[in-house]
Each structure stands twice: as structure tokens, then as C-alpha cells.
Design a protein around this motif. Structure first.
Motif, PDB file in Angstrom:
ATOM      1  N   THR A  15       0.821  -1.206   0.000  1.00 47.56           N
ATOM      2  CA  THR A  15       0.000   0.000   0.000  1.00 47.56           C
ATOM      3  C   THR A  15       0.860   1.263   0.000  1.00 47.56           C
ATOM      4  O   THR A  15       1.949   1.294   0.568  1.00 47.56           O
ATOM      5  CB  THR A  15      -0.951   0.023   1.206  1.00 47.56           C
ATOM      6  N   PRO A  18      -0.685   7.953   3.003  1.00 47.69           N
ATOM      7  CA  PRO A  18      -0.413   8.397   4.378  1.00 47.69           C
ATOM      8  C   PRO A  18      -0.432   7.275   5.406  1.00 47.69           C
ATOM      9  O   PRO A  18       0.358   7.275   6.342  1.00 47.69           O
ATOM     10  CB  PRO A  18      -1.530   9.407   4.655  1.00 47.69           C
ATOM     11  N   SER A  19      -1.306   6.304   5.237  1.00 43.49           N
ATOM     12  CA  SER A  19      -1.350   5.194   6.201  1.00 43.49           C
ATOM     13  C   SER A  19      -0.862   3.892   5.571  1.00 43.49           C
ATOM     14  O   SER A  19      -1.079   2.814   6.120  1.00 43.49           O
ATOM     15  CB  SER A  19      -2.768   5.024   6.748  1.00 43.49           C
ATOM     16  N   GLY A  20      -0.177   3.999   4.428  1.00 44.36           N
ATOM     17  CA  GLY A  20       0.319   2.815   3.734  1.00 44.36           C
ATOM     18  C   GLY A  20       1.689   2.384   4.211  1.00 44.36           C
ATOM     19  O   GLY A  20       2.299   3.022   5.075  1.00 44.36           O
ATOM     20  N   THR A  21       2.177   1.305   3.630  1.00 48.45           N
ATOM     21  CA  THR A  21       3.507   0.812   3.980  1.00 48.45           C
ATOM     22  C   THR A  21       4.614   1.595   3.281  1.00 48.45           C
ATOM     23  O   THR A  21       5.762   1.513   3.688  1.00 48.45           O
ATOM     24  CB  THR A  21       3.639  -0.684   3.617  1.00 48.45           C
ATOM     25  N   SER A  23       5.475   5.591   1.169  1.00 49.34           N
ATOM     26  CA  SER A  23       4.986   6.942   0.903  1.00 49.34           C
ATOM     27  C   SER A  23       5.039   7.294  -0.576  1.00 49.34           C
ATOM     28  O   SER A  23       4.387   8.244  -0.999  1.00 49.34           O
ATOM     29  CB  SER A  23       5.772   7.971   1.720  1.00 49.34           C
ATOM     30  N   ALA A  41      -3.404   5.080  -2.421  1.00 48.62           N
ATOM     31  CA  ALA A  41      -4.468   5.900  -1.851  1.00 48.62           C
ATOM     32  C   ALA A  41      -4.639   7.182  -2.667  1.00 48.62           C
ATOM     33  O   ALA A  41      -3.730   7.609  -3.390  1.00 48.62           O
ATOM     34  CB  ALA A  41      -4.141   6.241  -0.403  1.00 48.62           C
TER      35      ALA A  41
END
Length: 129
Positions: A15, A18-21, A23, A41
Motif C-alpha cells: 500500500t 499516508p497510512s500505507g507501507t 509513501s 491511496a
């Protein structure tokens, strides 16, 4: 007595956001293996992507209106130049000298919007080479 062991790789989902693995999308590509899926995202990502010989599915999870890939002024948004296949979907692609460089690859591009598809010129591409 015989013992049968099954070996093989399982496709992973990586992913980006912002909340992924990861950036950046390119960091996710670098970390991924052929067969993996990269879920991106919503947001704007300013980078030039090189699949580096990997067959990947890269998906903008919120779709093209919400997920934008902007190439650098002298770059190509997405390059498949080492025989890659895979899927690229759900992005608005803009900027750079061209949107896509397929070279020796055979990707599937779907549900994408290409704006300002490149400035390279008529002899060397523009939107797609």
C-alpha cells in the motif's frame, strides 16, 4: 515415507499513501515482486515510475478523479521498457515528456485519464511511446 512440500511465492499487496507501507509509488515498486498488487491511496504523486522488469498491478483505489500521477518536467510518468506486463488503473496521468513508455512491455492500462500527455514531439511519442 514420502513428504511433499509445496513451495512458491504468494502475491502480496503493498500500500501507498499516508497510512500505507510506503509513501511513494516507486518505493512500493522497488519493494514489490512480480505478481504483487500495489494499492495507491487518493492523492497526488509527483514521480516517474519504472517497473524495472516486474509484472505488477498498480491501482489507484479511489479512481482517476482522486488519484493523480504527475511526471517530472523531463520524465515519463510510467515506463514498461524491460518486457513487463501487468495492470495500471485508476489514475489521472499528467505532465512530463510523455505519459507512458511501453517500449518492450505489454501492460494493460484502464480507467485512466491522461491530461497534458507529454511534450516530446511527434517523432518520439508525446502521450505514448
Amino acid at each position: 515415507m514420502w513428504i511433499l512440500l509445496a513451495t512458491g511465492a504468494w502475491a502480496a499487496t503493498v500500500t501507498v499513501g499516508p497510512s500505507g507501507t510506503h509513501s511513494t509509488i516507486q518505493d512500493a515498486i522497488d519493494a514489490a515482486s512480480s505478481g504483487d498488487t500495489i494499492e495507491v491511496a487518493a492523492g497526488t504523486y509527483v514521480e516517474d515510475l519504472d517497473l524495472s522488469g516486474k509484472d505488477l498491478t498498480i491501482t489507484g483505489t479511489s479512481g482517476a478523479p482522486s488519484t493523480t500521477l504527475t511526471a517530472s518536467a523531463t520524465g515519463t510518468a510510467v515506463s514498461w521498457t524491460s518486457g513487463e506486463s501487468g495492470v495500471f488503473e485508476g489514475f489521472t496521468v499528467e505532465g512530463g515528456t510523455r505519459a507512458f513508455d511501453v517500449g518492450s512491455g505489454s501492460p494493460t492500462v484502464r480507467d485512466c485519464i491522461v491530461t497534458d500527455g507529454g511534450t516530446k514531439g511527434t517523432t518520439d511519442g508525446g502521450g505514448l511511446r
